[in-house]
Design a protein around this motif. Structure first.
Motif, short mmCIF file in Angstrom:
data_model
loop_
_atom_site.label_atom_id
_atom_site.label_comp_id
_atom_site.label_asym_id
_atom_site.label_seq_id
_atom_site.Cartn_x
_atom_site.Cartn_y
_atom_site.Cartn_z
N ILE A 170 14.30 33.51 -17.40
CA ILE A 170 13.93 33.26 -18.79
C ILE A 170 13.18 31.93 -18.80
O ILE A 170 13.70 30.91 -18.34
CB ILE A 170 15.17 33.17 -19.71
CG1 ILE A 170 15.97 34.45 -19.66
CG2 ILE A 170 14.75 32.82 -21.14
CD1 ILE A 170 15.27 35.67 -20.22
N LEU A 171 11.97 31.97 -19.32
CA LEU A 171 11.15 30.77 -19.47
C LEU A 171 11.20 30.39 -20.95
O LEU A 171 10.72 31.14 -21.80
CB LEU A 171 9.71 31.05 -19.04
CG LEU A 171 8.66 29.98 -19.31
CD1 LEU A 171 8.97 28.70 -18.56
CD2 LEU A 171 7.28 30.48 -18.94
N LYS A 172 11.83 29.24 -21.26
CA LYS A 172 11.93 28.76 -22.64
C LYS A 172 10.89 27.67 -22.85
O LYS A 172 10.84 26.70 -22.09
CB LYS A 172 13.32 28.19 -22.93
CG LYS A 172 14.40 29.23 -22.95
CD LYS A 172 15.74 28.63 -23.33
CE LYS A 172 16.81 29.69 -23.30
NZ LYS A 172 18.11 29.14 -23.66
N ILE A 173 10.09 27.84 -23.88
CA ILE A 173 9.04 26.88 -24.19
C ILE A 173 9.44 26.14 -25.46
O ILE A 173 9.65 26.77 -26.50
CB ILE A 173 7.69 27.60 -24.36
CG1 ILE A 173 7.36 28.35 -23.07
CG2 ILE A 173 6.60 26.60 -24.73
CD1 ILE A 173 6.30 29.39 -23.21
N ALA A 174 9.56 24.82 -25.36
CA ALA A 174 9.99 24.02 -26.50
C ALA A 174 8.77 23.51 -27.25
O ALA A 174 8.20 24.21 -28.06
CB ALA A 174 10.89 22.89 -26.04
N ASP A 175 8.36 22.31 -26.94
CA ASP A 175 7.16 21.78 -27.58
C ASP A 175 6.10 21.57 -26.52
O ASP A 175 6.20 22.11 -25.43
CB ASP A 175 7.48 20.49 -28.36
CG ASP A 175 8.19 19.46 -27.49
OD1 ASP A 175 8.29 19.66 -26.27
OD2 ASP A 175 8.67 18.45 -28.04
N LYS A 176 5.09 20.77 -26.80
CA LYS A 176 3.93 20.65 -25.93
C LYS A 176 4.32 20.33 -24.48
O LYS A 176 4.87 19.28 -24.20
CB LYS A 176 2.99 19.58 -26.48
CG LYS A 176 1.65 19.59 -25.82
CD LYS A 176 0.66 18.72 -26.54
CE LYS A 176 -0.70 18.93 -25.90
NZ LYS A 176 -1.76 18.41 -26.70
N ASN A 177 4.01 21.27 -23.58
CA ASN A 177 4.26 21.18 -22.14
C ASN A 177 5.70 20.87 -21.77
O ASN A 177 5.98 20.32 -20.72
CB ASN A 177 3.31 20.16 -21.49
CG ASN A 177 1.91 20.70 -21.39
OD1 ASN A 177 1.69 21.89 -21.22
ND2 ASN A 177 0.93 19.82 -21.54
N THR A 178 6.64 21.22 -22.64
CA THR A 178 8.06 21.09 -22.33
C THR A 178 8.63 22.49 -22.23
O THR A 178 8.57 23.26 -23.19
CB THR A 178 8.79 20.29 -23.42
OG1 THR A 178 8.15 19.03 -23.58
CG2 THR A 178 10.24 20.08 -23.04
N PHE A 179 9.17 22.79 -21.05
CA PHE A 179 9.70 24.13 -20.83
C PHE A 179 10.84 24.06 -19.83
O PHE A 179 11.01 23.07 -19.13
CB PHE A 179 8.62 25.09 -20.34
CG PHE A 179 7.99 24.69 -19.04
CD1 PHE A 179 8.50 25.15 -17.83
CD2 PHE A 179 6.87 23.86 -19.01
CE1 PHE A 179 7.92 24.78 -16.63
CE2 PHE A 179 6.28 23.50 -17.81
CZ PHE A 179 6.82 23.96 -16.62
N SER A 180 11.63 25.11 -19.80
CA SER A 180 12.71 25.22 -18.82
C SER A 180 12.76 26.67 -18.33
O SER A 180 12.38 27.59 -19.04
CB SER A 180 14.05 24.81 -19.43
OG SER A 180 14.40 25.70 -20.47
N ILE A 181 13.23 26.81 -17.11
CA ILE A 181 13.35 28.14 -16.49
C ILE A 181 14.76 28.28 -15.96
O ILE A 181 15.28 27.36 -15.31
CB ILE A 181 12.36 28.32 -15.33
CG1 ILE A 181 10.94 28.08 -15.79
CG2 ILE A 181 12.50 29.69 -14.71
CD1 ILE A 181 9.93 28.04 -14.66
#
Length: 191
Positions: A170-181
């Motif tokens: 699961i790739l979670k995208i928060a705000d600008k260029n902030t993400f977690s996998i």
């Protein structure tokens, strides 16, 4: 003179007919091909999956106004393909499974929040792991009733060719260029 000419012609014909490949009689087909440097052409079969360039485009507008664009396509470079070699009778089959990439762009209010090429190299780099012999086989936007910029999620699936060994992320995208996998055991998209 005429009889001697006929005799010469008959002897030539007998000589030419007598040279019918008797030297090849005791050789196998592989030995004959090898002697003529043709064995490699007939002893090997090369296959590609997919055979031709494949591309799928997906453009999703979430309820929150976030736009997710995905271009999923086959990488035609054989150096990124997974090679499986096996024997079928006397034939060597080389099967190249082409890798897939996904150009992902997530934007809100004309501002790009995330833009990356998703493939095995991306996962290896982000998670400090090695997905050896895995190919990106599926990518999908996960949508919920309360989608917001904080929970834009993509489901990523990487599988080994000809096997059911798959890893889901699961790739979670928060705000600008902030993400977690994160790796997940759930299979969200089996319909």
């Amino acid at each position: 003179m005429k009889n001697s000419l006929h005799a010469i012609v008959v002897l030539l014909l007998v000589f030419l007919v007598g040279c019918d490949g008797q030297d090849l009689k005791h050789k196998t087909a592989q030995e004959v091909l090898k002697s003529k440097h043709l064995l490699e052409e007939f002893a090997e079969k090369i296959q590609f999956s997919p055979e031709h360039y494949t591309e799928i485009r997906q453009d999703t507008l979430l309820q929150s106004g976030i736009n997710v664009k995905i271009k999923y396509y086959s990488d035609m470079d054989t150096t990124t393909s997974i090679l499986k070699v096996y024997k079928k009778d006397t034939l060597t089959v080389k099967h190249y499974y082409r890798a897939f990439n996904a150009d992902v762009s997530v934007s809100a209010a004309n501002e790009i929040l995330f833009a990356q090429i998703i493939n095995t190299s991306f996962i290896n780099k982000q998670l400090h792991t090695t997905l050896t012999d895995y190919i990106l086989t599926h990518i999908e936007v996960l949508q919920g009733a309360n989608d917001s910029m904080q929970n834009t999620q993509l489901y990523l699936e990487f599988c080994k060719p000809e096997r059911k060994n798959c890893k889901a992320y699961i790739l979670k995208i928060a705000d600008k260029n902030t993400f977690s996998i994160k790796e997940t055991d759930n299979n969200y998209v089996r319909t």
